[in-house]
Design an enzyme around this catalytic site. Structure first.
Site, PDB file in Angstrom:
ATOM      1  CB  THR A 156     -50.291  -1.578 -11.665  1.00  0.00           C
ATOM      2  OG1 THR A 156     -49.081  -2.259 -11.368  1.00  0.00           O
ATOM      3  CG2 THR A 156     -51.126  -1.440 -10.415  1.00  0.00           C
ATOM      4  CE  LYS A 172     -46.374  -1.526  -8.854  1.00  0.00           C
ATOM      5  NZ  LYS A 172     -47.850  -1.606  -8.833  1.00  0.00           N
TER       6      LYS A 172
HETATM    7  N1  DSN Z   1     -46.513   0.794  -4.316  1.00  0.00           N
HETATM    8  C1  DSN Z   1     -46.260  -0.403  -5.090  1.00  0.00           C
HETATM    9  C2  DSN Z   1     -44.887  -0.924  -4.903  1.00  0.00           C
HETATM   10  O1  DSN Z   1     -43.995  -0.110  -4.801  1.00  0.00           O
HETATM   11  O2  DSN Z   1     -44.674  -2.118  -4.868  1.00  0.00           O
HETATM   12  C3  DSN Z   1     -47.265  -1.441  -4.864  1.00  0.00           C
HETATM   13  O3  DSN Z   1     -48.517  -0.889  -4.813  1.00  0.00           O
END
Ligand code: DSN
Length: 418
Positions: free
Chosen positions: A228, A231
């Site tokens: 992704t 993050k």
């Molecule tokens: N929701 C994410 C997490 O917090 O790790 C993974 O998709």
């Protein structure tokens, strides 16, 4: 931007109030959920831009709609930069988010019912790595490996035995809740022995790979890496699939038209910006500081008596066993910390006897706090506040005092873009 906000305030005060409320929450609290971050102001600018108006089904040079001069250009920029960041031969930047990203890989490379060898969910694997409640758990046959009880190490003899027995078509590594780096060469050796593809879901720590402080699966001959973009990479909410060029056509076809329609071009413009930033020396400094911060956090928590899953961390996150440390389940711990403006999330721990909504631990991560400029000293202060709050769950006055201290510290570290 200012004019857009003024317009929103006048035309829809109800939605405007939710926006300003969320801005204040972000400004006055510390975000320690390891999968969250504060994106770049430049990314906020393109997310709210006219790129959101455009349909661009297809790929640059092969679209199903006209008017693609600039969308083609920005998608090519995003792809080329992503390949450079991760030393990959091909990049698809269209996945709308992490789950469709992983689904597109499985559906593009495998037949329904094929076996995938992946990390056990309570040991850190993601829902799309085969949770029975995920559609992927119904479409493919997942077999799971676990991590060691004390240090969290992966026993590759056991992984090899599982591979020999179950003959997976895909060996999957990567995680959503595991505080260690991975031995990609060992995963590849297992996969090669049984003729399986290799895939790493590096969504959580791809920023640390980009910044050169964690290993890169693509340097170890992996077929596919997914991540992704929002993050540790600090980008917009989206997904990317990096792969060898032999697999490029199958991956692209699986994303579109296999799984998705029109890509979100405003997000893809944001990914282009994010990948450009990831190539800078400043981003390497950021990634290094994320690691220093988690190590400082881990040191302060363990010296205060907290128990961390695997005993420590090699990456951007810690998993704390709140049940063993304080006799509190993860939900109660999360709620107590929320009260003081420290945001974490409840988390199952390896072979957790408790259910996911009342698990035995919480996750703690440093990417967002590091983006605000917080360093080791602030991590130690945060750890001290957490130990105090969780050590005295009955003390509401203490929480009120700590909340004031958290807010005062936060005001000296502005949120980018606010
Ligand atoms: N929701 C994410 C997490 O917090 O790790 C993974 O998709």
């Amino acid at each position: 931007m200012r004019a857009h906000r003024d317009l929103l305030e006048k035309s829809d005060p109800d939605v405007f109030a939710t926006l300003t409320g969320e801005e204040n929450r972000q400004r006055l609290g510390v975000e320690l959920i390891p999968s969250e971050n504060y994106t770049y102001p430049e990314v906020l600018a393109v997310l709210g831009s006219v790129f959101t108006n455009k349909y661009s089904e297809g790929y640059p040079g092969r679209r199903y709609y006209g008017g693609q001069e600039f969308t083609d250009r920005v998608e090519i920029l995003a792809r080329e930069r992503a390949c450079q960041v991760f030393r990959s031969e091909h990049a698809n930047v269209q996945p709308l988010s992490g789950s469709p990203m992983n689904q597109a890989v499985y559906l593009g490379l495998l037949e329904l019912g094929d076996t995938i060898l992946a990390m056990d969910l309570s040991h850190g694997g993601h829902l799309t790595h085969g949770a029975p409640v995920s559609h992927m758990g119904r479409l493919f046959n997942f077999v799971r490996y676990k991590t060691g009880a004390t240090d969290g190490a992966i026993d590759f003899d056991a992984v090899r035995e599982l591979a020999r027995e179950h003959k997976p078509k895909l060996v999957l590594c990567g995680y959503t809740s595991y505080p260690r780096d991975l031995d990609y060469a060992a995963f590849k050796a297992v996969a090669d022995e049984v003729g399986a593809y290799t895939m790493c879901d590096a969504s959580h720590y791809a920023g640390l790979v980009a910044g050169g402080v964690m290993k890169n699966p693509m340097d170890h001959g992996f077929d596919v890496m997914t991540t992704t973009s929002h993050k540790s990479l600090r980008g917009p909410r989206g997904g990317m699939i990096l792969c060898r060029k032999e697999l490029a056509a199958r991956i692209d076809k699986s994303v579109f038209p296999g799984l998705q329609g029109g890509p979100h071009m405003n997000v893809i413009a944001g990914i282009a910006i994010t990948m450009g930033k990831a190539l800078t020396p400043e981003f390497r400094d950021y990634a290094a500081q994320v690691l220093l911060n988690t190590q400082a956090f881990a040191g302060a928590l363990t010296s205060g008596g907290a128990q961390l899953v695997t005993g420590g961390t090699d990456n951007h996150m810690l998993v704390m066993n709140t049940q063993a440390s304080f006799g509190l389940d993860g939900r109660v711990a999360e709620e107590l910390l929320d009260e003081v403006g420290i945001t974490t999330n409840k988390q199952i721990i390896p072979d957790d006897p408790n259910p996911p909504l009342r698990p035995s631990g919480i996750r703690i991560g440093t990417p967002a706090a590091t983006t605000r400029g917080m360093k080791e000293r602030e991590m130690e202060r945060l750890a001290g506040w957490m130990l105090a709050v969780l050590g005295k769950p009955e003390d509401a006055a203490l929480r009120a005092d700590i909340r004031r201290e958290v807010e005062a510290m936060c005001l000296t570290f502005p949120v980018p873009g606010l």
